[in-house]
Design a protein around this motif. Structure first.
Motif, PDB file in Angstrom:
ATOM      1  N   PRO A  82      28.084  38.317  46.519  1.00 47.55           N
ATOM      2  CA  PRO A  82      29.309  38.601  45.752  1.00 47.55           C
ATOM      3  C   PRO A  82      29.715  40.066  45.927  1.00 47.55           C
ATOM      4  N   LYS A  83      30.986  40.309  46.159  1.00 49.00           N
ATOM      5  CA  LYS A  83      31.457  41.649  46.575  1.00 49.00           C
ATOM      6  C   LYS A  83      31.120  42.725  45.538  1.00 49.00           C
ATOM      7  N   GLN A  84      30.982  42.372  44.278  1.00 48.23           N
ATOM      8  CA  GLN A  84      30.695  43.384  43.236  1.00 48.23           C
ATOM      9  C   GLN A  84      29.316  43.999  43.423  1.00 48.23           C
ATOM     10  N   TYR A  85      28.498  43.406  44.312  1.00 48.85           N
ATOM     11  CA  TYR A  85      27.166  43.968  44.584  1.00 48.85           C
ATOM     12  C   TYR A  85      27.084  44.641  45.949  1.00 48.85           C
ATOM     13  N   VAL A  88      30.430  42.346  29.857  1.00 46.59           N
ATOM     14  CA  VAL A  88      30.541  41.955  31.269  1.00 46.59           C
ATOM     15  C   VAL A  88      30.276  40.452  31.379  1.00 46.59           C
ATOM     16  N   ALA A  89      31.169  39.741  32.043  1.00 49.44           N
ATOM     17  CA  ALA A  89      30.967  38.302  32.269  1.00 49.44           C
ATOM     18  C   ALA A  89      30.336  38.137  33.648  1.00 49.44           C
ATOM     19  N   VAL A  90      29.094  37.658  33.687  1.00 43.66           N
ATOM     20  CA  VAL A  90      28.400  37.464  34.965  1.00 43.66           C
ATOM     21  C   VAL A  90      28.062  35.985  35.141  1.00 43.66           C
ATOM     22  N   GLY A 115      32.836  32.062  33.593  1.00 39.84           N
ATOM     23  CA  GLY A 115      33.278  30.672  33.658  1.00 39.84           C
ATOM     24  C   GLY A 115      33.767  30.308  35.049  1.00 39.84           C
ATOM     25  N   GLU A 116      34.371  29.135  35.136  1.00 39.54           N
ATOM     26  CA  GLU A 116      34.860  28.604  36.408  1.00 39.54           C
ATOM     27  C   GLU A 116      35.915  29.510  37.052  1.00 39.54           C
ATOM     28  N   SER A 117      36.787  30.054  36.220  1.00 36.53           N
ATOM     29  CA  SER A 117      37.856  30.921  36.737  1.00 36.53           C
ATOM     30  C   SER A 117      37.726  32.304  36.101  1.00 36.53           C
ATOM     31  N   ASP A 155      38.984  44.468  36.148  1.00 38.20           N
ATOM     32  CA  ASP A 155      38.225  43.765  37.184  1.00 38.20           C
ATOM     33  C   ASP A 155      37.026  44.587  37.630  1.00 38.20           C
ATOM     34  N   MET A 156      35.859  43.960  37.749  1.00 33.95           N
ATOM     35  CA  MET A 156      34.701  44.671  38.307  1.00 33.95           C
ATOM     36  C   MET A 156      35.023  45.115  39.735  1.00 33.95           C
ATOM     37  N   ALA A 157      35.904  44.362  40.382  1.00 33.16           N
ATOM     38  CA  ALA A 157      36.246  44.623  41.794  1.00 33.16           C
ATOM     39  C   ALA A 157      37.205  45.798  41.968  1.00 33.16           C
ATOM     40  N   ARG A 158      37.498  46.524  40.866  1.00 38.97           N
ATOM     41  CA  ARG A 158      38.374  47.706  40.961  1.00 38.97           C
ATOM     42  C   ARG A 158      37.585  48.955  40.547  1.00 38.97           C
ATOM     43  N   PRO A 166      35.433  41.068  33.925  1.00 40.80           N
ATOM     44  CA  PRO A 166      35.091  39.824  34.612  1.00 40.80           C
ATOM     45  C   PRO A 166      34.354  40.146  35.906  1.00 40.80           C
ATOM     46  N   ALA A 167      33.147  39.594  36.046  1.00 42.59           N
ATOM     47  CA  ALA A 167      32.296  39.909  37.216  1.00 42.59           C
ATOM     48  C   ALA A 167      31.475  38.705  37.625  1.00 42.59           C
ATOM     49  N   ALA A 168      32.061  37.510  37.456  1.00 42.05           N
ATOM     50  CA  ALA A 168      31.310  36.281  37.760  1.00 42.05           C
ATOM     51  C   ALA A 168      31.836  35.596  39.019  1.00 42.05           C
ATOM     52  N   GLY A 169      32.641  36.322  39.801  1.00 41.03           N
ATOM     53  CA  GLY A 169      33.183  35.717  41.013  1.00 41.03           C
ATOM     54  C   GLY A 169      32.183  35.708  42.152  1.00 41.03           C
ATOM     55  N   VAL A 170      32.504  34.946  43.208  1.00 39.85           N
ATOM     56  CA  VAL A 170      31.606  34.847  44.370  1.00 39.85           C
ATOM     57  C   VAL A 170      32.108  35.686  45.547  1.00 39.85           C
ATOM     58  N   GLY A 171      33.337  36.182  45.464  1.00 42.73           N
ATOM     59  CA  GLY A 171      33.847  37.046  46.533  1.00 42.73           C
ATOM     60  C   GLY A 171      34.078  36.337  47.854  1.00 42.73           C
ATOM     61  N   GLN A 172      34.602  35.118  47.766  1.00 44.09           N
ATOM     62  CA  GLN A 172      34.767  34.283  48.979  1.00 44.09           C
ATOM     63  C   GLN A 172      35.587  35.002  50.050  1.00 44.09           C
ATOM     64  N   ARG A 173      36.708  35.627  49.671  1.00 42.65           N
ATOM     65  CA  ARG A 173      37.617  36.262  50.639  1.00 42.65           C
ATOM     66  C   ARG A 173      36.965  37.465  51.321  1.00 42.65           C
ATOM     67  N   MET A 174      35.895  38.000  50.720  1.00 43.20           N
ATOM     68  CA  MET A 174      35.223  39.181  51.282  1.00 43.20           C
ATOM     69  C   MET A 174      34.320  38.809  52.439  1.00 43.20           C
ATOM     70  N   ILE A 216      42.521  50.052  43.907  1.00 42.86           N
ATOM     71  CA  ILE A 216      42.583  48.796  44.669  1.00 42.86           C
ATOM     72  C   ILE A 216      41.566  47.793  44.144  1.00 42.86           C
ATOM     73  N   LYS A 217      41.909  46.516  44.325  1.00 38.60           N
ATOM     74  CA  LYS A 217      40.943  45.440  44.013  1.00 38.60           C
ATOM     75  C   LYS A 217      40.248  45.094  45.333  1.00 38.60           C
ATOM     76  N   ILE A 218      38.973  45.331  45.425  1.00 37.67           N
ATOM     77  CA  ILE A 218      38.250  45.040  46.660  1.00 37.67           C
ATOM     78  C   ILE A 218      38.209  43.524  46.820  1.00 37.67           C
ATOM     79  N   THR A 219      38.936  43.012  47.823  1.00 33.08           N
ATOM     80  CA  THR A 219      39.144  41.566  47.968  1.00 33.08           C
ATOM     81  C   THR A 219      38.772  41.053  49.357  1.00 33.08           C
ATOM     82  N   VAL A 220      39.237  41.768  50.388  1.00 32.54           N
ATOM     83  CA  VAL A 220      38.984  41.345  51.782  1.00 32.54           C
ATOM     84  C   VAL A 220      38.213  42.442  52.515  1.00 32.54           C
TER      85      VAL A 220
HETATM   86  N1  LIG Z   1      35.162  32.677  37.909  1.00 30.24           N
HETATM   87  C1  LIG Z   1      35.412  34.004  38.063  1.00 30.24           C
HETATM   88  C2  LIG Z   1      36.157  34.488  39.188  1.00 30.24           C
HETATM   89  C3  LIG Z   1      36.384  35.868  39.309  1.00 30.24           C
HETATM   90  N2  LIG Z   1      35.859  36.693  38.365  1.00 30.24           N
HETATM   91  C4  LIG Z   1      36.034  38.144  38.485  1.00 30.24           C
HETATM   92  O1  LIG Z   1      37.420  38.481  38.426  1.00 30.24           O
HETATM   93  C5  LIG Z   1      37.642  39.666  39.208  1.00 30.24           C
HETATM   94  C6  LIG Z   1      38.844  39.499  40.123  1.00 30.24           C
HETATM   95  O2  LIG Z   1      38.673  38.283  40.830  1.00 30.24           O
HETATM   96  P1  LIG Z   1      38.673  38.195  42.442  1.00 30.24           P
HETATM   97  O3  LIG Z   1      39.047  39.491  43.073  1.00 30.24           O
HETATM   98  O4  LIG Z   1      39.429  36.955  42.804  1.00 30.24           O
HETATM   99  O5  LIG Z   1      37.105  37.974  42.711  1.00 30.24           O
HETATM  100  P2  LIG Z   1      36.436  36.675  43.331  1.00 30.24           P
HETATM  101  O6  LIG Z   1      36.867  35.473  42.571  1.00 30.24           O
HETATM  102  O7  LIG Z   1      34.975  36.986  43.414  1.00 30.24           O
HETATM  103  O8  LIG Z   1      37.048  36.657  44.824  1.00 30.24           O
HETATM  104  P3  LIG Z   1      37.394  35.359  45.701  1.00 30.24           P
HETATM  105  O9  LIG Z   1      38.654  34.777  45.072  1.00 30.24           O
HETATM  106  O10 LIG Z   1      37.656  35.957  47.060  1.00 30.24           O
HETATM  107  O11 LIG Z   1      36.216  34.440  45.624  1.00 30.24           O
HETATM  108  C7  LIG Z   1      36.371  39.942  40.001  1.00 30.24           C
HETATM  109  O12 LIG Z   1      35.718  41.090  39.473  1.00 30.24           O
HETATM  110  C8  LIG Z   1      35.543  38.672  39.831  1.00 30.24           C
HETATM  111  O13 LIG Z   1      34.152  38.937  39.817  1.00 30.24           O
HETATM  112  C9  LIG Z   1      35.147  36.208  37.260  1.00 30.24           C
HETATM  113  O14 LIG Z   1      34.684  36.981  36.410  1.00 30.24           O
HETATM  114  N3  LIG Z   1      34.929  34.869  37.131  1.00 30.24           N
END
Ligand SMILES: Nc1ccn([C@@H]2O[C@H](COP(=O)(O)OP(=O)(O)OP(=O)(O)O)[C@@H](O)[C@H]2O)c(=O)n1
Ligand SMILES: C[C@](O)(CO)[C@H](O)COP(=O)(O)O
Length: 236
Positions: A27-30, A57-59, A83-85, A111-114, A14-22, A211-215
């Motif tokens: 997005p932190k994966q980049y 890879v889900a982007v 997707g959304e989550s 997790d891509m973030a690990r 899963p690699a479609a997150g936005v990395g809000q907490r970072m 570790i999961k790179i989060t913050v």
């Molecule tokens: N809709 C989403 C949300 C998260 N992820 C992925 O799930 C992994 C773990 O999620 P997290 O650490 O929470 O990443 P983010 O959602 O990007 O972080 P944040 O909650 O801070 O926005 C990450 O590799 C993230 O890219 C995903 O594929 N799709």
């Protein structure tokens, strides 16, 4: 390979997150870690684990960074839309695994973030899995408190059998897809979806540097751990 795993093994990332907490603006994966993006570190490790047939890879649909990475064109890499989550993203990727690998396929969800996952830990996970799957984790070493809504202590939990869940998490693809077909609001890892189906996955001790790179403070920590892993492996 563990005889429990009777079909092909795929990785789902899963690699479609936005990395809000970072709070990084992208997005932190980049973000870059020792000259490579976190995405490149994570995928190069998974691609170097020979039992993995290919990596799905889900982007994000509007991710402009993914197509710029050379690894995106690797023959064992397949991108799907996230997707959304996180759970939605994983479900979309597992659907692709079932199309590519068939009903007997197994998935290693990571997790891509690990980016610092050890191949030796992935090997231990495969060796230890039962029919009900397995996840990497770590027994907690701190005393665990349950908080109230007022952020005051409600009670101290018995930590003897409390573990932190890490990834990868290893399951039969068809069963995981089914488990991810319900309400996913409370599903923050694949094991919790399987537990709702009555499954009891095995817990396999990993390493605390996975570790999961989060913050923000996780990036310098990741740099430290990466350098330490490099030293441990004699600079290989
Ligand atoms: N809709 C989403 C949300 C998260 N992820 C992925 O799930 C992994 C773990 O999620 P997290 O650490 O929470 O990443 P983010 O959602 O990007 O972080 P944040 O909650 O801070 O926005 C990450 O590799 C993230 O890219 C995903 O594929 N799709
Ligand atoms: C899957 C996971 O990494 C296990 O600890 C964690 O649940 C992911 O949580 P996130 O909030 O989606 O990063």
């Amino acid at each position: 390979m563990n005889p429990v795993i009777r079909g092909p093994l795929y990785a789902v990332v899963p690699a479609a997150g936005v990395g809000q907490r970072m709070k990084a603006g992208i997005p932190k994966q980049y973000l870059t870690l020792a000259g490579k993006t976190i995405t490149e570190h994570t995928l190069q490790r998974l691609l170097s684990f020979a039992p993995i047939e290919s990596v799905v890879v889900a982007v994000s649909a509007d991710d402009p960074w993914w197509p710029t990475l050379p690894v995106a064109t690797h023959r064992r890499i397949h991108a799907v839309t996230g997707g959304e989550s996180r759970a939605d993203s994983v479900r979309n990727a597992v659907a692709q695994v079932l199309m590519d690998g068939g009903e007997d396929a197994w998935v290693l969800v990571h997790d891509m973030a690990r980016p610092l996952v050890r191949l030796s830990d992935i090997q231990s996970l495969l060796a230890a899995t039962t029919e009900q799957g397995a996840i990497l984790g770590l027994p907690v070493v701190d005393t665990i408190k349950q908080a109230g809504a007022d952020q005051r202590i409600e009670k101290t939990l018995d930590r003897e059998f409390v573990w932190r869940a890490l990834t990868p998490q290893l399951f039969p693809a068809a069963a995981l897809y089914e488990a991810l077909s319900g309400d996913l609001a409370a599903v923050t890892d694949e094991a919790s979806a399987m537990e709702r189906q009555g499954w009891r996955p095995a817990l396999v001790a990993g390493h605390s540097d996975n570790i999961k790179i989060t913050v923000p403070e996780d990036l310098p920590l990741a740099r430290f751990y990466l350098a330490r892993q490099f030293e441990e492996q004699g600079g290989l």
